[in-house]
Structures are given as structure tokens and as C-alpha cells.
Design a protein around this motif. Structure first.
Motif, PDB file in Angstrom:
ATOM      1  N   ALA A   1       8.921   8.866  -8.235  1.00 39.10           N
ATOM      2  CA  ALA A   1       9.441   7.515  -8.473  1.00 39.10           C
ATOM      3  C   ALA A   1      10.756   7.302  -7.737  1.00 39.10           C
ATOM      4  O   ALA A   1      10.985   6.252  -7.122  1.00 39.10           O
ATOM      5  CB  ALA A   1       9.620   7.282  -9.973  1.00 39.10           C
ATOM      6  N   GLN A   2      11.628   8.315  -7.768  1.00 41.58           N
ATOM      7  CA  GLN A   2      12.917   8.197  -7.074  1.00 41.58           C
ATOM      8  C   GLN A   2      12.715   8.128  -5.561  1.00 41.58           C
ATOM      9  O   GLN A   2      13.352   7.321  -4.875  1.00 41.58           O
ATOM     10  CB  GLN A   2      13.797   9.392  -7.449  1.00 41.58           C
ATOM     11  N   ARG A   3      11.811   8.957  -5.038  1.00 46.09           N
ATOM     12  CA  ARG A   3      11.577   8.979  -3.589  1.00 46.09           C
ATOM     13  C   ARG A   3      10.971   7.660  -3.110  1.00 46.09           C
ATOM     14  O   ARG A   3      11.327   7.157  -2.031  1.00 46.09           O
ATOM     15  CB  ARG A   3      10.642  10.154  -3.234  1.00 46.09           C
ATOM     16  N   VAL A   4      10.045   7.102  -3.877  1.00 47.40           N
ATOM     17  CA  VAL A   4       9.420   5.837  -3.491  1.00 47.40           C
ATOM     18  C   VAL A   4      10.450   4.712  -3.500  1.00 47.40           C
ATOM     19  O   VAL A   4      10.509   3.894  -2.569  1.00 47.40           O
ATOM     20  CB  VAL A   4       8.233   5.507  -4.422  1.00 47.40           C
ATOM     21  N   ALA A   5      11.276   4.665  -4.544  1.00 47.45           N
ATOM     22  CA  ALA A   5      12.313   3.629  -4.625  1.00 47.45           C
ATOM     23  C   ALA A   5      13.299   3.748  -3.469  1.00 47.45           C
ATOM     24  O   ALA A   5      13.726   2.741  -2.888  1.00 47.45           O
ATOM     25  CB  ALA A   5      13.045   3.726  -5.964  1.00 47.45           C
ATOM     26  N   SER A   6      13.655   4.984  -3.116  1.00 50.30           N
ATOM     27  CA  SER A   6      14.590   5.191  -2.009  1.00 50.30           C
ATOM     28  C   SER A   6      13.970   4.765  -0.680  1.00 50.30           C
ATOM     29  O   SER A   6      14.630   4.106   0.140  1.00 50.30           O
ATOM     30  CB  SER A   6      15.008   6.668  -1.940  1.00 50.30           C
ATOM     31  N   PHE A   7      12.719   5.147  -0.449  1.00 45.85           N
ATOM     32  CA  PHE A   7      12.082   4.795   0.820  1.00 45.85           C
ATOM     33  C   PHE A   7      11.917   3.286   0.946  1.00 45.85           C
ATOM     34  O   PHE A   7      12.140   2.719   2.020  1.00 45.85           O
ATOM     35  CB  PHE A   7      10.724   5.489   0.948  1.00 45.85           C
ATOM     36  N   ALA A   8      11.545   2.633  -0.154  1.00 48.73           N
ATOM     37  CA  ALA A   8      11.419   1.172  -0.127  1.00 48.73           C
ATOM     38  C   ALA A   8      12.760   0.522   0.201  1.00 48.73           C
ATOM     39  O   ALA A   8      12.831  -0.432   0.987  1.00 48.73           O
ATOM     40  CB  ALA A   8      10.892   0.665  -1.471  1.00 48.73           C
TER      41      ALA A   8
ATOM     42  N   THR B   1       5.280   6.995   1.668  1.00 42.54           N
ATOM     43  CA  THR B   1       5.274   5.847   2.573  1.00 42.54           C
ATOM     44  C   THR B   1       4.346   4.750   2.065  1.00 42.54           C
ATOM     45  O   THR B   1       4.735   3.573   2.000  1.00 42.54           O
ATOM     46  CB  THR B   1       4.853   6.279   3.983  1.00 42.54           C
ATOM     47  N   LEU B   2       3.122   5.112   1.705  1.00 38.72           N
ATOM     48  CA  LEU B   2       2.164   4.105   1.238  1.00 38.72           C
ATOM     49  C   LEU B   2       2.679   3.401  -0.010  1.00 38.72           C
ATOM     50  O   LEU B   2       2.654   2.162  -0.102  1.00 38.72           O
ATOM     51  CB  LEU B   2       0.805   4.747   0.957  1.00 38.72           C
ATOM     52  N   LEU B   3       3.174   4.169  -0.970  1.00 36.83           N
ATOM     53  CA  LEU B   3       3.672   3.574  -2.213  1.00 36.83           C
ATOM     54  C   LEU B   3       4.939   2.749  -1.955  1.00 36.83           C
ATOM     55  O   LEU B   3       5.124   1.687  -2.558  1.00 36.83           O
ATOM     56  CB  LEU B   3       3.952   4.668  -3.246  1.00 36.83           C
ATOM     57  N   GLY B   4       5.796   3.223  -1.053  1.00 37.29           N
ATOM     58  CA  GLY B   4       7.018   2.485  -0.743  1.00 37.29           C
ATOM     59  C   GLY B   4       6.733   1.139  -0.101  1.00 37.29           C
ATOM     60  O   GLY B   4       7.398   0.143  -0.398  1.00 37.29           O
ATOM     61  N   LEU B   5       5.736   1.099   0.773  1.00 38.90           N
ATOM     62  CA  LEU B   5       5.361  -0.167   1.399  1.00 38.90           C
ATOM     63  C   LEU B   5       4.844  -1.153   0.358  1.00 38.90           C
ATOM     64  O   LEU B   5       5.216  -2.334   0.357  1.00 38.90           O
ATOM     65  CB  LEU B   5       4.298   0.078   2.477  1.00 38.90           C
TER      66      LEU B   5
ATOM     67  N   PRO C   1      10.383  -3.034  -7.920  1.00 41.17           N
ATOM     68  CA  PRO C   1       9.199  -3.414  -7.141  1.00 41.17           C
ATOM     69  C   PRO C   1       9.049  -4.928  -7.072  1.00 41.17           C
ATOM     70  O   PRO C   1       9.355  -5.641  -8.039  1.00 41.17           O
ATOM     71  CB  PRO C   1       8.048  -2.773  -7.925  1.00 41.17           C
ATOM     72  N   GLU C   2       8.618  -5.419  -5.933  1.00 44.74           N
ATOM     73  CA  GLU C   2       8.352  -6.849  -5.779  1.00 44.74           C
ATOM     74  C   GLU C   2       7.292  -7.292  -6.775  1.00 44.74           C
ATOM     75  O   GLU C   2       6.296  -6.596  -6.997  1.00 44.74           O
ATOM     76  CB  GLU C   2       7.859  -7.140  -4.363  1.00 44.74           C
ATOM     77  N   ARG C   3       7.494  -8.456  -7.365  1.00 43.06           N
ATOM     78  CA  ARG C   3       6.476  -9.045  -8.237  1.00 43.06           C
ATOM     79  C   ARG C   3       5.456  -9.756  -7.348  1.00 43.06           C
ATOM     80  O   ARG C   3       5.798 -10.688  -6.623  1.00 43.06           O
ATOM     81  CB  ARG C   3       7.111 -10.031  -9.214  1.00 43.06           C
ATOM     82  N   MET C   4       4.223  -9.312  -7.409  1.00 38.66           N
ATOM     83  CA  MET C   4       3.194  -9.812  -6.505  1.00 38.66           C
ATOM     84  C   MET C   4       2.118 -10.566  -7.273  1.00 38.66           C
ATOM     85  O   MET C   4       1.836 -10.274  -8.439  1.00 38.66           O
ATOM     86  CB  MET C   4       2.548  -8.647  -5.741  1.00 38.66           C
ATOM     87  N   SER C   5       1.488 -11.500  -6.586  1.00 39.26           N
ATOM     88  CA  SER C   5       0.282 -12.119  -7.123  1.00 39.26           C
ATOM     89  C   SER C   5      -0.869 -11.121  -7.006  1.00 39.26           C
ATOM     90  O   SER C   5      -0.894 -10.314  -6.078  1.00 39.26           O
ATOM     91  CB  SER C   5      -0.047 -13.385  -6.330  1.00 39.26           C
TER      92      SER C   5
END
Length: 378
Positions: free
Chosen positions: A107-114, A141-145, A238-242
Motif C-alpha cells: 500500500a505504501q509503495r503504490v501510494a508513493s509511485f502514484a 506500477t499497474l496498481l499505481g497507475l 486514490p482517485e474517485r472513479m466512475s
């Protein structure tokens, strides 16, 4: 009796699987309301209508009124003391080295990469190519995107220049995250040369992010170090997405004509995979899921989602399945106590033809075998 499907049948007050199947067909809205609750799907805003068919059955709109980012469901296990320190990703390289990330670390790595991507100008809706061998970096990378609201465009690590160009140009890709190379059968595969050649034919790409092994690269404003991007200070949710917003465009192989880019959305592919992982694969929190698959094919994202959306451990392997010999897969199972193992029929045929060597590892932990991608021999 202890299966997920039995628990779902009981939750719906039904008698058996036949009743469940009939209910899902007769009342899909009620079925999916139960499924998203059963699978612990995290919503920013709950939906009010399962399927809006007002524009015709050809143009359905799913989970109307809802907002979600599917990565929140995959990373929710980091907030649970029971799972925060559980392995989320275990990545074994062909050379035998192993990387591990707990759900808390992931979770920390994904938030940092994003956050690093955002600092480099990557925005919601941007298409971003992803050409990396399977492992921790590709997963982050995939989760961060998706966290950022960008759209991943995965590419097979064995593609040539023409295949790379045709896919990235057709969806107006602006950024490319790529590996400079990886090991296959003990030899270095140089992807940097291919990517550099492809970039001369991709004028719309203004930023390249390299995952590298220390080779000389001239970094600058438009050429970035993957690790430097990943070391950013996390500063956004995380961005709120439709549910209709895309998170991935993934291309067909091109064997039957021009490659087609299939668009997958936050409220489509991940929710269906969470369902299938629970109902058909019977994946539960704490299970260990491995299906050696390249991130450039749909199986890469499917396997990642099947494990992480269910709170299981994802085991990645980036090498040849018969290196240094045919026992590699069974020894991988033994080392990581894999419970769910997936394979293409081609690999199964290879294992069967070399059974004496292939079965040297202890595979007694495996509860489920999965195969897909082509016809399997009787």
C-alpha cells in the motif's frame, strides 16, 4: 461445505448451486448486490442501479451512481491488523532471488509511485505503456497507475518493435514505463534496444520511466528512473472513479488480424475477477496464488486481481518455467506453499513429458489447478 460458493448460497437463503444459478439469472441486480458485499468491494459512493439499459441492451451502463477505485479494494487488507503484515506479493527471479512485500508495504509503495507519477505530470485518463517482466515493480506500477486514474497499456515482454509501436500509437500513449532487460534461461534479454527503436516512431510519448539494473542511462526531464519516481512522498488518496472509467487497454495477440484494444473499467473487469476468484477459484484470505504469466497478456492482470482482491498472496515468477530444469515449477510451489496454481496447456504438456524431473518438489499444498489460453489435451 467450507467453500465460498456455499457461503454465498447460505447468505442468499438458497438451497444449492442450481438455485444459486437460477437466482443469478432471474435477479442479477440482487445477485450482484450480494456479491459485491460478499467480496468486500470498497465503494467511495455506493451505486443505486446495477445495470442501466435505457440506451439499449447493446450499451449497458453498470453500477450507476457509484464511485470507486478498484485499487482500494486490493489494498484494504493493509488496514486490517490481521492481514497488514501478511505477504501480498512474493516475486521470485529466475536467479533464485526473492522479494517480498506485505500488504502494508505494498500500500505504501503504490501510494508513493502514484505520487511520483503525478509529480511528473501523469494525469487521470493518460494512457501509459507498461513493458516489464512480472514482479514487484510491475505490480506496483499497474496498481499505481489505476490509483492515479491513468490507463495502463500492458505490453508482452517478448514483443518486437512493430508490435510495440502498433499498440502504443493506436491509443495515443503519452508515457512509457519499461524495463531495460531481464534474465531468461540465464541470459540477459535486452529490451532497451527495442524500446529505443520504437520510441523513434512514437512522437506522442514525451516521458519514459526506466526500471534498470544499473546500466548507464542519461536521465533528465523526460527520461526518469523508476526507483526515483517510486521514492516520492505519498500525498494523495486514490482517485474517485466512475465504474465506467477505464483503467486498462489491453491488446489481443494479433494472430487473427490487427490487434484489438479491449478497454477494461474500474467497475467491470476487477469486480468480475473478484467474483470469479471467490466463486470459481475459491480463493480466500491467506491463500497463495501463482500463475506464471507475462504482464502483457490479460492473464497477468487477472492473476494479480484474483489474489489481491481476495486478500491472498500473489506469487510472481519472471523466468523460464524449465530453468535450470523441469523441476522449477514444483520447487516454486514447495518454496512458497502455493495453494492455487495456473498454467497454460503448453506448459502442462512440457511438465507431463518430463514428469520424473518435474515432480521433484512437494506440491501437496496445491488445492486448485487452473488452465486457460488454448485447448488442453484430454
Amino acid at each position: 461445505a467450507a467453500s465460498n460458493v456455499s457461503a454465498l448460497i447460505e447468505r442468499l437463503g438458497l438451497k444449492d448451486y442450481d438455485e444459486l444459478l437460477a437466482f443469478s439469472n432471474a435477479q442479477p441486480g440482487a445477485y450482484w448486490r450480494t456479491v459485491v458485499d460478499f467480496c468486500d468491494i470498497v465503494w467511495d459512493t455506493d451505486y443505486h442501479t446495477y445495470a442501466d439499459l435505457s440506451a439499449g441492451r447493446e450499451f449497458p451502463r453498470w453500477f450507476r451512481g457509484g464511485e470507486l477505485n478498484w485499487v482500494r479494494t486490493a489494498l484494504q487488507w493493509a488496514d486490517d491488523p490481521a492481514t497488514a503484515q501478511q505477504d501480498a506479493v512474493v516475486a521470485e527471479r529466475e536467479d533464485g532471488s526473492v522479494q517480498r512485500l506485505s500488504y502494508s508495504e505494498l500500500a505504501q509503495r503504490v501510494a508513493s509511485f502514484a505520487a511520483g507519477l503525478k509529480a511528473q505530470g501523469v494525469r487521470r485518463g493518460d494512457r501509459v505503456g507498461l513493458l516489464m517482466e512480472n514482479g514487484v515493480e510491475a505490480t506496483v506500477t499497474l496498481l499505481g497507475l489505476a490509483w492515479l486514474g491513468a490507463v495502463a497499456v500492458p505490453l508482452f515482454s517478448g514483443f518486437g518493435v512493430d508490435a510495440i509501436v502498433s499498440r502504443l500509437s493506436s491509443c495515443s500513449t503519452r508515457v512509457l514505463v519499461a524495463t531495460t532487460g531481464f534474465s531468461r534461461r540465464g541470459r540477459r534479454v535486452d529490451t532497451r534496444k527495442l524500446v529505443d527503436e520504437a520510441l523513434t516512431r512514437l512522437p506522442d510519448i514525451d516521458t519514459v520511466i526506466w526500471k534498470h539494473a544499473g546500466e548507464p542511462i542519461e536521465f533528465g526531464a523526460s527520461v526518469l528512473d523508476w526507483q526515483a519516481v517510486a521514492d516520492a512522498q505519498p500525498d494523495l488518496a486514490p482517485e474517485r472513479m466512475s465504474p465506467e472509467d477505464p483503467f486498462m487497454v489491453i491488446y489481443t495477440s494479433g494472430t487473427t488480424g490487427k490487434p484489438k484494444g479491449a478497454v477494461h473499467t474500474h467497475g467491470g473487469f476487477p469486480l468480475k475477477i473478484a467474483h470469479d476468484s471467490a466463486v470459481h477459484f475459491n480463493v480466500k484470505q491467506g491463500d497463495v496464488f501463482c500463475w506464471p504469466a507475462d504482464m502483457g497478456w490479460i492473464a497477468g492482470t487477472l492473476v494479480l486481481s484474483s489474489a489481491l482482491l481476495r486478500g491472498a498472496t500473489l506469487v510472481c515468477y519472471d523466468g523460464a518455467p524449465d530453468f535450470p530444469d523441469w523441476s522449477r515449477m514444483s520447487r516454486l510451489v514447495e518454496r512458497h506453499r502455493i495453494t492455487h496454481f495456473g498454467s497454460a496447456p503448453t506448459l502442462i504438456r512440457g511438465l507431463a513429458a518430463n514428469e520424473d524431473i518435474a515432480m521433484q518438489g512437494d506440491v501437496s499444498t496445491v488445492r486448485l489447478l487452473i488452465t486457460a489460453g488454448e485447448g488442453i489435451d484430454p
